[in-house]
Scaffold this active site. Sequence first.
Site, PDB file in Angstrom:
ATOM      1  N   ILE B  47      37.448  -0.913  38.275  1.00  0.00           N
ATOM      2  CA  ILE B  47      38.549  -0.236  37.580  1.00  0.00           C
ATOM      3  C   ILE B  47      38.015   0.620  36.436  1.00  0.00           C
ATOM      4  O   ILE B  47      37.202   0.163  35.629  1.00  0.00           O
ATOM      5  CB  ILE B  47      39.554  -1.266  37.026  1.00  0.00           C
ATOM      6  CG1 ILE B  47      40.178  -2.016  38.204  1.00  0.00           C
ATOM      7  CG2 ILE B  47      40.626  -0.587  36.179  1.00  0.00           C
ATOM      8  CD1 ILE B  47      40.954  -3.233  37.799  1.00  0.00           C
ATOM      9  N   HIS B  49      39.325   1.869  33.290  1.00  0.00           N
ATOM     10  CA  HIS B  49      40.486   1.584  32.455  1.00  0.00           C
ATOM     11  C   HIS B  49      40.904   2.797  31.635  1.00  0.00           C
ATOM     12  O   HIS B  49      40.068   3.598  31.221  1.00  0.00           O
ATOM     13  CB  HIS B  49      40.161   0.427  31.501  1.00  0.00           C
ATOM     14  CG  HIS B  49      39.993  -0.877  32.205  1.00  0.00           C
ATOM     15  ND1 HIS B  49      41.063  -1.633  32.612  1.00  0.00           N
ATOM     16  CD2 HIS B  49      38.885  -1.545  32.603  1.00  0.00           C
ATOM     17  CE1 HIS B  49      40.609  -2.722  33.218  1.00  0.00           C
ATOM     18  NE2 HIS B  49      39.292  -2.691  33.232  1.00  0.00           N
ATOM     19  N   SER B 336      34.363  -6.753  30.629  1.00  0.00           N
ATOM     20  CA  SER B 336      35.380  -5.727  30.772  1.00  0.00           C
ATOM     21  C   SER B 336      35.780  -5.207  29.396  1.00  0.00           C
ATOM     22  O   SER B 336      35.941  -6.006  28.473  1.00  0.00           O
ATOM     23  CB  SER B 336      36.600  -6.314  31.471  1.00  0.00           C
ATOM     24  OG  SER B 336      37.604  -5.343  31.583  1.00  0.00           O
ATOM     25  N   CYS B 401      34.741  -0.421  62.674  1.00  0.00           N
ATOM     26  CA  CYS B 401      35.899  -0.675  61.803  1.00  0.00           C
ATOM     27  C   CYS B 401      36.059   0.430  60.768  1.00  0.00           C
ATOM     28  O   CYS B 401      37.156   0.835  60.449  1.00  0.00           O
ATOM     29  CB  CYS B 401      35.765  -2.010  61.090  1.00  0.00           C
ATOM     30  SG  CYS B 401      35.630  -3.418  62.188  1.00  0.00           S
ATOM     31  N   CYS B 434      35.909  -6.560  60.868  1.00  0.00           N
ATOM     32  CA  CYS B 434      35.088  -7.460  61.695  1.00  0.00           C
ATOM     33  C   CYS B 434      33.887  -7.968  60.910  1.00  0.00           C
ATOM     34  O   CYS B 434      33.120  -8.784  61.402  1.00  0.00           O
ATOM     35  CB  CYS B 434      34.704  -6.830  63.027  1.00  0.00           C
ATOM     36  SG  CYS B 434      33.087  -6.059  63.102  1.00  0.00           S
ATOM     37  N   CYS B 439      28.280  -4.356  63.954  1.00  0.00           N
ATOM     38  CA  CYS B 439      27.217  -3.439  63.521  1.00  0.00           C
ATOM     39  C   CYS B 439      25.952  -4.123  63.032  1.00  0.00           C
ATOM     40  O   CYS B 439      24.933  -3.467  62.862  1.00  0.00           O
ATOM     41  CB  CYS B 439      27.744  -2.477  62.456  1.00  0.00           C
ATOM     42  SG  CYS B 439      28.153  -3.287  60.904  1.00  0.00           S
TER      43      CYS B 439
END
Lengths: 124, 477, 427
Positions: B47, B49, B336, B401, B434, B439
């Site tokens: 994130i 912020h 954070s 995927c 998956c 892979c």
Amino acid sequence: MIKAKQYTCIGCPIGCPLQLQHEGKDITEISGYECDRGAKYAKQEFTDPRRDMSTTVEIIGARWKRLPVKVTGPVEKDRVMEAARKIHELRVRAPVKLGQILIEDFLDQKAIHVVSCRTMERID
Amino acid sequence: MYDVAIIGGGVIGCSIARELSRYQVRTVVLEKYAEVGFGTTKTNSGIIHAGHHSSPDTLKGQLVVRGNTLFDQLCSELNFGFARIGELVVAQGEEDIPVLEHLKKQGENKGVPGLEMWDQKRLQREEPNLSHKLVAALHAPSAGVINPYEFAFALIENAVDNGVELKVDSPVLKIDVVKDGFVFHTPHEQIASRFALNCGGIFADKIAQMVGLNDFTINPRKGEEYMLDKRLMGLVRRLIFPVPKPTTKGILIIPTFNGTIMVGPTAEDTDDRYDVTTSYDGAKQVFDFVSNICPSITERETITEFAGLRAVSNTNDFIMGPTNIKGFINVAGIQSPGLTSAPAIAEYVCYILKGEGLVLKPKGNFKHHVPGPPRFGTLGIEEQQKLIKENPLFAKIVCRCELVTEAEIHNAIDHGARTLDGIKFRSRAGMGRCQGGFCTTRCMDILAKRLGLSFHEITKRGGDSWIVTEMGKVKNR
Amino acid sequence: MLDRMEGKYDVVVVGGGPAGMGAALGARDSGAERVLILDREPEAGGILWQCIHSGFGLHYFREELTGPEYAERFFEKVIDYEVDLVTNSYVSGISVDSDGTKSVRVMNEEHGMDTVNTKSVVLSMGCRERTRGSIRIPGTRPSGVLPAGLAQKIVNLKGYLPGKRIAILGSGDIGLIMARRLTLEGCKVAGVFEIMPYSNGLTRNVVQCLEDFGIPLHLSTTVAYIHGLDRVEKITVAPVSKDLKPDMSRAWDVKCDTLLLSIGLIPENELSLSLGIQMDVVTGGPRVSSTLETSMPGVFASGNVLHVHDLVDFVTRESLLAGQFAGEWAQGVRRPADNIRLVPGDNVRYCVPHSLSPEREHTIYMRCKEAMMPCRIRVGNLMERKLRFVVPAEMIIFKIKPDLLDKFHGDTLRIDILPAEKGKRHD
């Protein structure tokens, strides 16, 4: 003296718990089965248990590194690990054809062979 | 002899390395894992912020807004995934509204742009899949999401392009304080530098102790995250925060840069610096909470889960600056909003180094730009066809995927991937539903071929994380 | 693109495993001239090449074959039947033109990205394995936790071992087969742990893959924790209570370096979903009519992409039929639309197809929710059949004759599995 052995029937998903009573090599009673397959199976397991056998061996010069192989007749249950060790000593060179015999008269059994389960072309 | 040694190749170490690479300074990064960003960074929520959550009285509160504003340019130069999707702090009851108002005021005072209170009606219109019980929200349009590991990879790649040396698999075991600086002992060699930057993350206090500094401690705080199936893409368009609590910003709904929704993190103090375990309790906490905010999110949608450790210091703030040991500079306790602050931290550390006597003379030939991965799956068909024309390996799908092509796996290796995780975090191969079932062997084949390794020498993420073992070794036992 | 891919096909089959090969043969049997299989692997045959054990073909070839033998026999038929086959090719999308022609977008290293036009399509992409994430095992995230089928590929095709000391979660057949396979290769298999009170695999596999080698099967037990930072070091297993939650007071540790997961398969329908085809949330596959046609006209589905089968022989049987109908469709044959909806009732998890027509005989594939023995299947008020037993692991297959359906005047036919009636003997 009467002794008892237990088996699980593999005939269908019910998996009947089978009881086999024997005196030495003589079967005195089989019980616990829902259908005849159970009795037959217990008898076979007691007298001469055998297993289908398949594994892979090293292959050189092919797309994959392993070649699937099988023994063309059932192998004595007690010799399955020994059979695997013997087969694993093999190293095959591509190309190989489906059904090609790789070991003849395997474990000294006449006309029971180790054969290739697929064709693999040579890839350089 | 290096001018600066950066201990730790997390996102902080990498940010500083890139910033220092603008100058005529000899810099080395010592990373203990097989690749950079493999510690706390890769488990970060990703994130960026807006900055209104943290008090301006703290260092972290001061650096976060500046950090946020630097991301547009960084993204344009380094081409990592970044999108300003905006953030909502949601009020679950009337009693939460004063908190939102406080956050709004705090943010405005700090210069956070565009903060706006939304009433229930507006909230339901903008985010119709959130619970209709929510009463209001504070919208912060400048908040965003990035892929933190991509950010670290891009930073170090650019730094290395500009002359920084990176030494992976190089944990610092011992530091000698010598006349003109320091000697670092790694399992392979001894490295000398004038300045030492302690970016040791979870282990920063242990690194400080190596030079005899005992003035702070790191108390790891674990966070569990749960990644949900792609099916839920678009369910929520913005970052969703509850009203914050003292130890944490709470459990969030995070539409990641790639659109996949992630929920978490928990916040649990732990003594074990390797405790990256997930738990039944953690999952329950996350899903009990999130289902109140967004009822259509359930535990059933999980495709993978992981945990990371926040490097929380005993001051509960960033610990940055010179120490009693001349030349040894702490960049520690980066919890954070550490990821958001990273670019500002890097600037700040350069400023500190300057103050400590390092001459920072700009390079004439600084390269600003790294190309970034091609991301075939996100392109339109015409662009895809153009890539295929240039390189036919773009037509060879390796990960079904996430639609990752063989060309992208080669690109990942070209840009530093040495492990299966290195490929996964650069190309997304193996990140989908998956989880590598398809892979894994394909990526291993390519890695083995490119690195000249045997299949069994490939690791998931270095160290003892082997994936397969040879047949013969067992057979002959 | 390729010479042989030029022009317009009657039927394009997506996926060249047993389902795709069966569908292609069925399409040729129906008289369709131009049939193409597109497969993403270097060779057609799908997962069969790595299923080196025997147990295939008893229904279709009346002979017990290994997976590779079954694959090769079909592959030879595909060549004999003059089906076009293009491998190393990934279908990335399908679009439908206004006249109903389908454009299949194919990616291939040699030929780039191109489209193939066809009148009808059979989806036969198969299925994939459920992963650790889908069942949520707490603990660390080390190397060495992998689906059993991936381990099977590593051993049987790549020629390496996934580890030396193995634990297996889930008693699905792939897990049981791998327990034996790895034992034969010299690994130690510490145990198989199954959360349900019964095995999910065939009795034959429990006996011959576990009991023969003294490998313990722990029922009503699950893996509650994974330990080890870089590589699996041990797992904590625990018996489960009635709500399937682990009882940690009775937990114990099992030393191992590898945890194989044999916890089920999921139809692989990304392509179907991108087409906007209607899905069945229970099977995870498309909803299909009695001609195995999906909600998109001219697009058919068969095999594990439709619902997960236990025997490849049934995949073949279903796919031959799907191919037949796809081939007919390409030749302009339009069957009357189904007018009877088939719905699962008591103790029925799902049934396929989802609708029927009184026009012809139907084969119904279904699964029960819970084991029941003895029991009976009731199809509306049309028929009732006694069964000795049903178990979730074994698909139930039966036929409904057209004359029965002729007598049916409703629009919804419900299938129930009920306990056998008291006093009545079952056979």
